[in-house]
Design a protein around this motif. Structure first.
Motif, PDB file in Angstrom:
ATOM      1  N   THR A  59       0.827  -1.212   0.000  1.00  0.00           N
ATOM      2  CA  THR A  59       0.000   0.000   0.000  1.00  0.00           C
ATOM      3  C   THR A  59       0.862   1.264   0.000  1.00  0.00           C
ATOM      4  N   LEU A  60       2.151   1.122   0.364  1.00  0.00           N
ATOM      5  CA  LEU A  60       3.038   2.290   0.378  1.00  0.00           C
ATOM      6  C   LEU A  60       3.392   2.777  -1.018  1.00  0.00           C
ATOM      7  N   VAL A  61       3.007   2.014  -2.055  1.00  0.00           N
ATOM      8  CA  VAL A  61       3.262   2.505  -3.409  1.00  0.00           C
ATOM      9  C   VAL A  61       2.523   3.818  -3.633  1.00  0.00           C
ATOM     10  N   GLY A  62       1.402   3.991  -2.938  1.00  0.00           N
ATOM     11  CA  GLY A  62       0.672   5.256  -3.035  1.00  0.00           C
ATOM     12  C   GLY A  62       1.483   6.414  -2.485  1.00  0.00           C
ATOM     13  N   THR A  63       2.217   6.164  -1.423  1.00  0.00           N
ATOM     14  CA  THR A  63       3.072   7.207  -0.855  1.00  0.00           C
ATOM     15  C   THR A  63       4.204   7.553  -1.808  1.00  0.00           C
ATOM     16  N   VAL A 369      -3.309  13.623  -8.065  1.00  0.00           N
ATOM     17  CA  VAL A 369      -2.465  12.443  -7.912  1.00  0.00           C
ATOM     18  C   VAL A 369      -1.969  12.325  -6.474  1.00  0.00           C
ATOM     19  N   VAL A 370      -1.488  13.449  -5.944  1.00  0.00           N
ATOM     20  CA  VAL A 370      -0.939  13.443  -4.581  1.00  0.00           C
ATOM     21  C   VAL A 370      -2.005  13.017  -3.569  1.00  0.00           C
ATOM     22  N   PRO A 374      -2.554   8.157  -2.252  1.00  0.00           N
ATOM     23  CA  PRO A 374      -2.592   7.728  -0.855  1.00  0.00           C
ATOM     24  C   PRO A 374      -4.012   7.424  -0.372  1.00  0.00           C
ATOM     25  N   ALA A 375      -5.003   8.158  -0.893  1.00  0.00           N
ATOM     26  CA  ALA A 375      -6.393   7.893  -0.501  1.00  0.00           C
ATOM     27  C   ALA A 375      -6.809   6.493  -0.927  1.00  0.00           C
ATOM     28  N   VAL A 379      -7.965   3.627   1.644  1.00  0.00           N
ATOM     29  CA  VAL A 379      -9.241   2.910   1.546  1.00  0.00           C
ATOM     30  C   VAL A 379      -8.997   1.407   1.496  1.00  0.00           C
ATOM     31  N   ALA A 380      -7.988   1.001   0.709  1.00  0.00           N
ATOM     32  CA  ALA A 380      -7.659  -0.424   0.630  1.00  0.00           C
ATOM     33  C   ALA A 380      -7.191  -0.958   1.983  1.00  0.00           C
TER      34      ALA A 380
END
Length: 414
Positions: A59-63, A369-370, A374-375, A379-380
């Motif tokens: 999930t850190l790929v969003g960060t 995108v930013v 992460p949102a 949510v995931a």
């Protein structure tokens, strides 16, 4: 054509420019766009392998993506001014160099190094679109603008398609670190190949263009002071939140929720990106040939809603062809909107200011995108399901559709 009351006079006609400007501009800007897009998406395309190596959650790929686009926001704001001062090709070469440095830093197995690498990649990625818009607005006839901009913007999903098709396999062969280094070398090669075109395509550069602090705020003021641009910026915020989530999390979603292998999930990502390539050209032609950019964007918002819901319903035992068809629908809409949007921004910008206006609207695009990436990860994580997060992508798409409908009503009343 743009809707009545929604465009400024177009930039100077392409006929007044040297022949080298028209097709050379399109080819080189598309190639550069593809390369920086692949650079940004290389790590997400092998996120499960990288996460295992670093001992962190996928999930850190969003960060990671958010850090890239935070840096890209600043790059986009100054990209138009730098393109006017140094030339669009030179700024693009600098962007490719920064992406290469960032990829090498990401190959260091230490989270702070990856974060710094993401900053470099984002800083290199940010100025590319304002620079190319500055160049294409100068060399493209107004009746072809949506199509030409859409063709150029196929570079973004083409880069994603390359990442999905090549990166998982390269990571199995060279390891995730070796793959990052190879893509960095490809960025440097692209920069060197574009050098022969620098002199003719950067002939309009203005070395005396000031680099004052006010240059950072000029694009924002231009967007907020013009209602059609402001609405487009808000829509791009919502659309980009959907796009980046689809691009960054497609492999992880299919790998973890449907049990697909990394290679099979990468192929599905490539299918969605290829649909985005075809879609960008098709939507651009549709917008130019009578449907109009706003109506085309409305259709795309509706297709995003449908595609998000269907993708969230995917099952592992469904035929591969059906899975590909559904991710292609989502890719064609969620990845295919940019060219129509950028062409409309260029049309509505003051003469010679397409790069500045594009940089201003891209600030909001990158903010989407930013916030969106992460949102999606949050949510995931909170729901414990990537399916819920994918289904939730219908919400920003629906908000964008509502904004576009509102703007259409306002324009008709005017």
């Amino acid at each position: 054509m743009a809707e009545p009351g929604d465009e400024h006079a177009p930039a100077a006609p392409a006929a007044d420019l040297p022949a080298v400007g028209t097709w050379s501009s399109l080819i080189v800007t598309t190639a550069i766009q593809a390369m920086v897009s692949m650079a940004l998406l290389t790590l997400p395309a092998m996120a499960p392998a990288v996460a295992r190596a670093l001992g962190v959650s996928t999930t850190l790929v969003g960060t990671y993506v958010a850090i890239c686009y935070l840096a890209a926001m600043l790059g986009s704001l100054i990209g138009g001014t730098l393109a006017r001062r140094l030339g669009a090709i030179r700024i693009s070469q600098v962007g490719l160099l920064l992406c290469a440095i960032g990829l090498v830093l990401c190959a260091v197995p230490w989270l702070p190094a990856v974060a710094v690498g993401a900053l470099f990649i984002g800083t290199g990625y940010g100025p590319i679109t304002p620079a190319s818009s500055q160049l294409l607005a100068r060399t493209t006839p107004a009746p072809r603008m949506a199509l030409v901009f859409s063709i150029k913007q196929t570079g973004t999903p083409a880069g994603g398609m390359l990442a999905g098709a090549l990166v998982p396999g390269l990571s199995l062969w060279l390891g995730w670190q070796g793959t990052l280094v190879v893509v960095a070398m490809a960025c440097l090669l692209c920069a060197s190949v574009s050098q022969p075109l620098r002199a003719p395509l950067d002939a309009d550069r203005q070395p005396g263009e000031p680099l004052a602090l006010g240059a950072l705020f000029k694009p924002i003021g231009m967007v907020l002071g013009h209602k059609p641009l402001a609405v487009l910026a808000a829509v791009s915020f919502l659309f980009s939140a959907v796009q980046v989530s689809v691009t960054a999390y497609m492999v992880t979603y299919l790998n973890e929720s449907l049990g697909m292998t990394l290679l099979a999930a990468g192929v599905a990502l490539s299918v969605s990106q290829l649909a985005g390539v075809v879609g960008r050209i098709g939507w651009g032609a549709m917008a130019d040939r009578g449907m109009g950019p706003r109506n085309t964007l409305m259709l795309l918002a509706l297709l995003m809603i449908i595609g998000s819901v269907l993708t969230a319903l995917l099952q592992a035992d469904w035929p591969t062809a059906l899975i590909w068809a559904i991710v292609a629908l989502l890719g064609a809409s969620a990845i295919g909107w940019n060219g129509v949007y950028l062409a409309t921004v260029a049309r509505q910008s003051p003469p010679g200011q397409a790069g500045v206006a594009t940089g201003g609207t891209l600030l909001f695009t990158f903010m989407g995108v930013v916030c969106g990436s992460p949102a999606f990860g949050a949510v995931a994580g909170l729901s414990g399901s990537y399916r819920v997060a994918v289904a939730a992508l219908a919400v920003p798409a629906a908000l964008a559709l509502a904004l576009l409908v509102w703007r259409a009503i306002q324009a008709r009343r005017a």
